[in-house]
Write a protein that holds these residues in place. Sequence first.
Motif, PDB file in Angstrom:
ATOM      1  N   UNK A 114      -1.061  11.182   3.786  1.00 57.10           N
ATOM      2  CA  UNK A 114      -1.752  10.377   2.774  1.00 57.10           C
ATOM      3  C   UNK A 114      -1.490   8.898   2.975  1.00 57.10           C
ATOM      4  N   UNK A 115      -0.234   8.555   3.293  1.00 54.14           N
ATOM      5  CA  UNK A 115       0.090   7.152   3.489  1.00 54.14           C
ATOM      6  C   UNK A 115      -0.578   6.590   4.716  1.00 54.14           C
ATOM      7  N   UNK A 135       0.831  -1.213   0.000  1.00 52.45           N
ATOM      8  CA  UNK A 135       0.000   0.000   0.000  1.00 52.45           C
ATOM      9  C   UNK A 135       0.858   1.253   0.000  1.00 52.45           C
ATOM     10  N   UNK A 136       2.038   1.193   0.624  1.00 52.98           N
ATOM     11  CA  UNK A 136       2.932   2.345   0.623  1.00 52.98           C
ATOM     12  C   UNK A 136       3.358   2.684  -0.800  1.00 52.98           C
ATOM     13  N   UNK A 169      -3.626  -0.428   5.593  1.00 58.24           N
ATOM     14  CA  UNK A 169      -4.718  -1.366   5.840  1.00 58.24           C
ATOM     15  C   UNK A 169      -5.048  -1.447   7.322  1.00 58.24           C
ATOM     16  N   UNK A 203      -3.872   5.456   4.039  1.00 60.79           N
ATOM     17  CA  UNK A 203      -4.022   4.296   3.178  1.00 60.79           C
ATOM     18  C   UNK A 203      -3.566   2.984   3.796  1.00 60.79           C
ATOM     19  N   UNK A 214       0.403   4.122  -2.772  1.00 62.74           N
ATOM     20  CA  UNK A 214       0.099   5.512  -2.435  1.00 62.74           C
ATOM     21  C   UNK A 214       1.161   6.462  -2.946  1.00 62.74           C
ATOM     22  N   UNK A 215       2.421   6.034  -2.856  1.00 65.35           N
ATOM     23  CA  UNK A 215       3.509   6.874  -3.358  1.00 65.35           C
ATOM     24  C   UNK A 215       3.361   7.104  -4.863  1.00 65.35           C
ATOM     25  N   UNK A 274       2.862  13.741   2.395  1.00 56.27           N
ATOM     26  CA  UNK A 274       2.923  12.370   1.904  1.00 56.27           C
ATOM     27  C   UNK A 274       2.637  11.379   3.018  1.00 56.27           C
ATOM     28  N   UNK A 332       6.479  18.610   2.209  1.00 50.23           N
ATOM     29  CA  UNK A 332       6.043  17.622   1.229  1.00 50.23           C
ATOM     30  C   UNK A 332       6.034  16.216   1.829  1.00 50.23           C
ATOM     31  N   UNK A 355       0.561   9.451  -5.612  1.00 51.65           N
ATOM     32  CA  UNK A 355       0.924  10.831  -5.320  1.00 51.65           C
ATOM     33  C   UNK A 355       1.823  11.395  -6.402  1.00 51.65           C
ATOM     34  N   UNK A 356       2.791  10.584  -6.892  1.00 52.56           N
ATOM     35  CA  UNK A 356       3.684  11.065  -7.947  1.00 52.56           C
ATOM     36  C   UNK A 356       2.900  11.347  -9.220  1.00 52.56           C
TER      37      UNK A 356
END
Lengths: 305, 305
Positions: B124-125, A288-289, B130, B128, A292-293, B121, B117, A296-297
């Motif tokens: 957001x992570x 999931x990391x 689980x 996400x 998500x990364x 990030x 930034x 975002x990119x």
Amino acid sequence: MGRGTVTSLPKRRWWRHAGEAAIEALIRLCGISAVVFVFGIFFFVFREGAGFFFHGFKFREFFGSIEWYPTSESHVRYGALALIAGTASVTLLAMSIAVPFGIGAALFISEFCAARWKETLKVVVELLAAIPSVVWGFIGLTVMNPLIMKMFGTPIGLNVLNGGVIVALMSLPVIVSISEDALKAVPDSYREAALALGVTRWQLSYRVLLPAARNGLLAAALLGVGRAAGETMAVLMATGHAVKIPTSLMDSVRTLTATIAAELGEAPMHSQHYQVLFIIGILLFSITFVINLTADLVVRGIRSQ
Amino acid sequence: MRPPAQFNAGVDFRATRLTRRKQRSEQAARAVLMLMTGLMVAPLLLIVGYLVYQAWPILSLDFLLTNPKHGMRSGGIWSPLLGTVYLVLISLGVAAPMGVLAAVFLNEYARDNWLTRIVNLAVLNLAGVPSIVHALFGLGAFVLFAGIGRSILAASLTLAIMTLPVIIAATKQALAAVPMAFREACWNVGATRWQTVWHIVLPNSVSGILTGVILEVSRAAGETAPIMFTGAVFFKAVKEGSLAGYGLFDQCMALSMHLFTISTQVPDVPKALPYGTAVVLLGTVLALNAVSIALRVRLRARRKW
């Protein structure tokens, strides 16, 4: 407080300065708390599973073998391939339903529907997102189960299809709202230019908006995948308990998340079985990391255009 | 083609074949997209309707106020309900201050550099990750490392970290909606940054923060996996009808966990009981979300800037 003159500032008590600095330090601390927690999650989950990771972890067996027998007394095996296949199959089915429907619904809400229905539809999407995961699992057990048994005549209705449909419904709101944002972000000049050439709304959507919002739609799909792969309670209750690679939609499977949830209660504390479950947790976290990364990119790619 | 009946400078306004074809495909696309959206909306209504219909015989005030009896096969849901209330309130007490201050950092204090930034990030992570990985983290960090043991405290802390991104996002939005002119006016009279935030910015964002808090409550109430291994249990005796049932270091029952156990772990449960639990859980969560949405809509209408 001293009276200010033209050439000097009014005197301010020293403790007011100290108080302000203290508050600012607290705020900065809270600000980086999210970073601390993300690292913390990785650290503490790895810490519990480190025993297995450094002694006894066989890469080829873990990723390549479908034999998952953690409780066997004679021949313990930790082949997670079937579990990975379980997660992949449910996620794939869920995304193949949710991505087209989600983007279609987002298109409808942002381009085709009358203004008075727009707010209502957005509220419905938000409410759909609010349904707890365990309630979805319950629906998979009590509604989808008999439905699948009746429609397809299978002996048991807890399978990839059940889990896939439920997870699709769960990831729809994420995909719809992010796709909608992406479509809204397309510059008005694109729309105006197309309308000036006399296109219909469908032509506008299909030939101008969808290609222009490509990055945002990709990010929406990625975040949907992340949501689907990480889902725990709903798949635990709806996909059955068979540890094997599914060959059809009607097969029961076990996902990575469901395995942890189902077996952690019974694994003796700090045993190798217990540690393996934490390593699976690390695997999930990494997946999931990365998703998500990437999302975002991809989104940053739009903003820099 | 017949010449036009009226004089209009020689231009024929009747639809050409091309135009008719475009209009037909437009209508077809509109119908398909409307169907897709309908298929997304329908499940919400059908689910709520079906659950209420099945749970009807058992829903009553008595159901809410009595404890589960006879191994969950009869009785009500008082102890899980109380447990959920405790968990939600404590997690809110931890997550709200931290989340609000983190959002204040991101919006008021942070410069546009790499640290900001990374923080964005990380938020957001964190959103996400689980839910089962949050459970593993709670187990490793709070139950074991911090030595709190399985308890309401550990479960609430796990829930707090899980719902932190919700509060941060909502607060960030609320703070960003306060016009810059307000802050500039404060700076012009010589206020420090914290004085500006505390006296002007925060009071003007209270309603936005409140929507975030309500969303946090609804998410915390619905989660199962994070509390399953950090503090929630199958059964715990609690005095009926009184609000002081659990201690901070006790284990507790929770509504979401209760739904999971009576639909998967307990045999011979009368049909209406799990449906009743699901209805109470779903109803609470949907009601909270509806209040949050209504608050947000009212805000947008009432704002004078």
